[in-house]
Design a protein around this motif. Structure first.
Motif, PDB file in Angstrom:
ATOM      1  N   MET B 149       0.841  -1.199   0.000  1.00 50.89           N
ATOM      2  CA  MET B 149       0.000   0.000   0.000  1.00 50.89           C
ATOM      3  C   MET B 149       0.874   1.245   0.000  1.00 50.89           C
ATOM      4  N   LYS B 150       0.389   2.234  -0.755  1.00 54.87           N
ATOM      5  CA  LYS B 150       1.054   3.540  -0.717  1.00 54.87           C
ATOM      6  C   LYS B 150      -0.026   4.609  -0.685  1.00 54.87           C
ATOM      7  N   GLU B 151      -0.012   5.424   0.323  1.00 59.34           N
ATOM      8  CA  GLU B 151      -1.016   6.472   0.526  1.00 59.34           C
ATOM      9  C   GLU B 151      -2.424   5.902   0.427  1.00 59.34           C
ATOM     10  N   GLY B 152      -2.650   4.749   1.045  1.00 55.20           N
ATOM     11  CA  GLY B 152      -3.982   4.167   1.119  1.00 55.20           C
ATOM     12  C   GLY B 152      -4.414   3.385  -0.117  1.00 55.20           C
ATOM     13  N   LYS B 153      -3.585   3.391  -1.157  1.00 52.47           N
ATOM     14  CA  LYS B 153      -3.967   2.654  -2.375  1.00 52.47           C
ATOM     15  C   LYS B 153      -2.945   1.556  -2.672  1.00 52.47           C
ATOM     16  N   PRO B 154      -3.425   0.418  -3.227  1.00 50.97           N
ATOM     17  CA  PRO B 154      -2.466  -0.641  -3.563  1.00 50.97           C
ATOM     18  C   PRO B 154      -1.536  -0.174  -4.686  1.00 50.97           C
ATOM     19  N   VAL B 155      -0.260  -0.567  -4.573  1.00 49.24           N
ATOM     20  CA  VAL B 155       0.716  -0.200  -5.601  1.00 49.24           C
ATOM     21  C   VAL B 155       0.565  -1.167  -6.767  1.00 49.24           C
ATOM     22  N   MET B 156       0.436  -0.628  -7.990  1.00 49.94           N
ATOM     23  CA  MET B 156       0.260  -1.463  -9.190  1.00 49.94           C
ATOM     24  C   MET B 156       1.552  -1.468  -9.988  1.00 49.94           C
ATOM     25  N   GLN B 157       1.852  -2.644 -10.525  1.00 54.75           N
ATOM     26  CA  GLN B 157       3.026  -2.732 -11.404  1.00 54.75           C
ATOM     27  C   GLN B 157       2.647  -3.610 -12.593  1.00 54.75           C
ATOM     28  N   SER B 158       2.793  -3.114 -13.780  1.00 54.58           N
ATOM     29  CA  SER B 158       2.360  -3.739 -15.038  1.00 54.58           C
ATOM     30  C   SER B 158       0.987  -4.403 -14.885  1.00 54.58           C
ATOM     31  N   GLY B 159       0.054  -3.600 -14.396  1.00 52.39           N
ATOM     32  CA  GLY B 159      -1.344  -4.026 -14.317  1.00 52.39           C
ATOM     33  C   GLY B 159      -1.688  -4.952 -13.170  1.00 52.39           C
ATOM     34  N   GLU B 160      -0.681  -5.295 -12.338  1.00 52.73           N
ATOM     35  CA  GLU B 160      -0.986  -6.206 -11.227  1.00 52.73           C
ATOM     36  C   GLU B 160      -0.658  -5.576  -9.888  1.00 52.73           C
ATOM     37  N   VAL B 161      -1.369  -5.986  -8.857  1.00 52.13           N
ATOM     38  CA  VAL B 161      -1.111  -5.463  -7.516  1.00 52.13           C
ATOM     39  C   VAL B 161       0.189  -6.091  -6.988  1.00 52.13           C
ATOM     40  N   VAL B 162       1.087  -5.238  -6.494  1.00 46.23           N
ATOM     41  CA  VAL B 162       2.341  -5.754  -5.924  1.00 46.23           C
ATOM     42  C   VAL B 162       2.035  -6.335  -4.540  1.00 46.23           C
ATOM     43  N   MET B 163       2.415  -7.582  -4.340  1.00 44.30           N
ATOM     44  CA  MET B 163       2.167  -8.232  -3.039  1.00 44.30           C
ATOM     45  C   MET B 163       3.463  -8.224  -2.218  1.00 44.30           C
ATOM     46  N   THR B 164       3.318  -8.139  -0.901  1.00 45.32           N
ATOM     47  CA  THR B 164       4.497  -8.139  -0.043  1.00 45.32           C
ATOM     48  C   THR B 164       4.263  -8.980   1.204  1.00 45.32           C
ATOM     49  N   PHE B 165       5.342  -9.378   1.838  1.00 45.45           N
ATOM     50  CA  PHE B 165       5.252 -10.173   3.070  1.00 45.45           C
ATOM     51  C   PHE B 165       4.634  -9.325   4.177  1.00 45.45           C
ATOM     52  N   ASP B 166       3.734  -9.915   4.933  1.00 44.65           N
ATOM     53  CA  ASP B 166       3.013  -9.176   5.983  1.00 44.65           C
ATOM     54  C   ASP B 166       3.854  -9.145   7.265  1.00 44.65           C
ATOM     55  N   ALA B 167       4.849  -8.282   7.241  1.00 43.67           N
ATOM     56  CA  ALA B 167       5.760  -8.205   8.387  1.00 43.67           C
ATOM     57  C   ALA B 167       5.031  -7.754   9.653  1.00 43.67           C
ATOM     58  N   TYR B 168       4.017  -6.938   9.469  1.00 42.73           N
ATOM     59  CA  TYR B 168       3.263  -6.423  10.610  1.00 42.73           C
ATOM     60  C   TYR B 168       2.602  -7.570  11.394  1.00 42.73           C
ATOM     61  N   THR B 169       1.932  -8.450  10.641  1.00 42.38           N
ATOM     62  CA  THR B 169       1.274  -9.597  11.297  1.00 42.38           C
ATOM     63  C   THR B 169       2.320 -10.505  11.950  1.00 42.38           C
ATOM     64  N   MET B 170       3.467 -10.625  11.287  1.00 39.07           N
ATOM     65  CA  MET B 170       4.557 -11.426  11.853  1.00 39.07           C
ATOM     66  C   MET B 170       4.966 -10.886  13.232  1.00 39.07           C
ATOM     67  N   VAL B 171       5.092  -9.566  13.323  1.00 34.32           N
ATOM     68  CA  VAL B 171       5.496  -8.947  14.590  1.00 34.32           C
ATOM     69  C   VAL B 171       4.411  -9.159  15.652  1.00 34.32           C
ATOM     70  N   VAL B 172       3.150  -8.956  15.240  1.00 32.90           N
ATOM     71  CA  VAL B 172       2.050  -9.115  16.205  1.00 32.90           C
ATOM     72  C   VAL B 172       1.990 -10.559  16.699  1.00 32.90           C
ATOM     73  N   GLN B 173       2.099 -11.507  15.752  1.00 31.69           N
ATOM     74  CA  GLN B 173       2.068 -12.924  16.165  1.00 31.69           C
ATOM     75  C   GLN B 173       3.285 -13.276  17.015  1.00 31.69           C
ATOM     76  N   GLY B 174       4.423 -12.742  16.620  1.00 31.42           N
ATOM     77  CA  GLY B 174       5.665 -13.043  17.339  1.00 31.42           C
ATOM     78  C   GLY B 174       5.614 -12.596  18.784  1.00 31.42           C
ATOM     79  N   PHE B 175       5.092 -11.399  19.009  1.00 28.90           N
ATOM     80  CA  PHE B 175       5.070 -10.862  20.376  1.00 28.90           C
ATOM     81  C   PHE B 175       3.835 -11.298  21.167  1.00 28.90           C
ATOM     82  N   SER B 176       2.896 -12.012  20.509  1.00 27.60           N
ATOM     83  CA  SER B 176       1.764 -12.541  21.257  1.00 27.60           C
ATOM     84  C   SER B 176       2.205 -13.709  22.132  1.00 27.60           C
ATOM     85  N   ASN B 177       3.406 -14.203  21.856  1.00 27.41           N
ATOM     86  CA  ASN B 177       3.981 -15.300  22.640  1.00 27.41           C
ATOM     87  C   ASN B 177       4.638 -14.697  23.883  1.00 27.41           C
TER      88      ASN B 177
END
Lengths: 253, 245
Positions: B149-177
């Motif tokens: 996401m960039k400024e609230g909108k998905p980033v597009m590259q050659s007509g497709e949405v760029v996907m990325t690893f959900d580091a945020y969820t990783m941190v939340v899950q990691g520290f839930s332990n």
């Protein structure tokens, strides 16, 4: 006052040492720590026992000979005071006092509380001097020296080379001594021509003697009877860095 | 004088300790600033993931250059610590019966121990969140990719949405332990202790300190250490208490 003394006894450098406990009675509060040990030794001699050996000379706090670790603190609990200038009124009746020699590999125990501090002399020999041509004595005021530099050099020159810094340092580092002896000369115009060579030589001799490395505990500064500051060590660190780089390019003085 | 004599001198070891320490001090500050983006006030999940994406897509292989420099920094710092410790132990073969000290701080006397535990922490931390290879915490397999996401909108590259690893969820899950979070909090406490001595000490080691600056630097080190501590521990605490989820 009555005291219990826990004193390190070691017959020779090679022999293993151990603590002996001595009870000593009716010691005057006005006696110095060394006088208290004199009293102990007289009583030991009367009983036919060998006296406790310890170093001392001027007993005025200026020669740097006395070298007792008292209750874990070199020169004892009083700040800016040599063991000979420490008085028994700073202790309480009934106290147990632990007396140990300086403990460092480069300061081997000669006997009991006497250690060999020749390693310090070798550090001085390697650079703690200025080379002066013989001839008529130069005019004392011929070279102007800023007051700030003169004061700093005097603060460094206050070092009496007792070795309490090494004894107090958890690493047995000799940085406070070496830095004071080097800074005393490095600060003054007369010492500046040989500054780089002196700095490199004194540090390398200090290392070769087997002293530990400074890790900035600050214990040396706390026990120094002449209140030499860590500023001296910072200056040596600085001078050494500059001298090393100059040496790399063949420019060390 | 021989260059090798200088190179192996006690002071060069101290210089290396100070310089690698300084790199570490700078790194933890940057790391903290990056991490604080987990808070919605400072960006939140999208910003945090975009930041992670950016780090992983730095030009000229910069990510690996930085990683190698940091690993080398840690290696040299630890290597010097080992050498200093061995030599310092050797310099006092027979210890005192009474080990009193006058003014040495608790932090200075425990640098070795805080350092050793921090090294263990760094290894765990890299396995936990960088290589993601701690058994039972293999987030690669369980966490799904999210759109960049960039400024609230998905980033597009050659007509497709760029996907990325959900580091945020990783941190939340990691520290839930809870045990993991406690280990992180304790490690940050030790980092705080390590920094309160180190940040001031490194200036002394390179000769850039005097009596009046020592007082200032000691205070700066204390504030810095506590700042790093409170900043870092706020994240697992926020996750455990549900402030960040």
């Amino acid at each position: 006052m009555n005291l219990k003394l826990k004193v390190w006894r070691q017959p020779s450098q090679e022999a293993a040492g151990k603590f002996e406990i001595y009870d000593i009675e009716s010691v005057s509060e006005d006696s110095s720590f060394l006088e208290m040990l004199d009293i102990l030794n007289e009583r030991l001699l009367e009983k036919g026992e060998g006296p406790v050996h310890f170093d001392h000379d001027c007993r005025e706090g200026i020669c740097g000979m006395c070298s007792l670790t008292i209750d874990g603190i070199p020169h004892g609990p009083e700040r800016a005071t040599t063991a000979c200038q420490l008085h028994m009124r700073h202790f309480k009746d009934g106290d147990t006092i632990t007396i140990e020699p300086w403990r460092a590999k480069p300061f081997p125990v000669v006997k009991d509380l006497v250690v060999d501090r020749t390693a310090f002399e070798r550090i001085i020999q390697s650079g703690g001097y200025v080379s002066v041509n013989t001839g008529a004595a130069p005019d004392g005021n011929a070279i102007p020296i800023p007051k700030k530099d003169a004061d700093f050099a005097m603060d460094a020159a206050a070092c009496i080379g007792c070795g309490a810094c090494v004894a107090a340092c958890p690493n047995a580092s000799a940085m406070l001594f070496t830095s004071a002896k080097a800074s005393q000369l490095n600060t003054l115009p007369q010492g500046r021509p040989e500054k780089d060579r002196r700095t490199l030589a004194m540090v390398s001799t200090m290392d070769a003697e087997g002293f530990g490395n400074c890790t900035n505990y600050g214990e040396c500064e706390a026990v120094c009877p002449k209140e030499i500051k860590l500023d001296m060590i910072a200056k040596l660190n600085r001078d050494f860095a500059v001298a090393s780089v100059k040496n790399l390019f063949g420019k060390a003085g | 004088m021989q260059v090798t004599t200088i190179l192996f001198s006690s002071l060069v070891k101290k210089y290396l300790m100070a310089v690698t320490g300084l790199i570490g001090v700078g790194f933890v500050a940057g790391h903290l600033l990056g991490n604080l983006q987990v808070y919605s006030l400072l960006g939140g999940a999208d910003a945090f993931n975009a930041y992670a994406y950016k780090l992983h897509h730095l030009p000229y292989g910069l990510l690996w250059i930085v990683r190698i420099v940091l690993l080398a920094t840690v290696a040299v710092h630890v290597w010097m610590a080992v050498l200093l410790t061995i030599e310092n132990k050797r310099a006092r073969p027979e210890g005192y019966a009474d080990n009193s000290t006058v003014q040495a701080t608790y932090a200075s006397k425990t640098m070795r121990w805080s350092g050793v535990i921090l090294l263990a922490f760094i290894i765990f931390h890299i396995a936990h969140y960088t290589t993601r290879s701690v058994p039972g915490m293999k987030y690669n397999e369980t966490i799904e990719k999210v759109p960049l996401m960039k400024e609230g909108k998905p980033v597009m590259q050659s007509g497709e949405v760029v996907m990325t690893f959900d580091a945020y969820t990783m941190v939340v899950q990691g520290f839930s332990n809870l045990p993991v979070s406690i280990f992180y909090i304790v490690a940050m406490g030790l980092l705080c202790l390590h920094l309160t001595h180190g940040v001031s000490s490194m200036f002394q080691s390179v000769g850039l300190r005097n009596h009046s600056w020592q007082k200032r630097l000691d205070k700066i080190a204390l504030v810095y250490g506590w700042g790093i501590f409170l900043g870092f521990i706020s994240i697992p605490i926020s996750i455990l208490t549900g402030v960040v989820s």
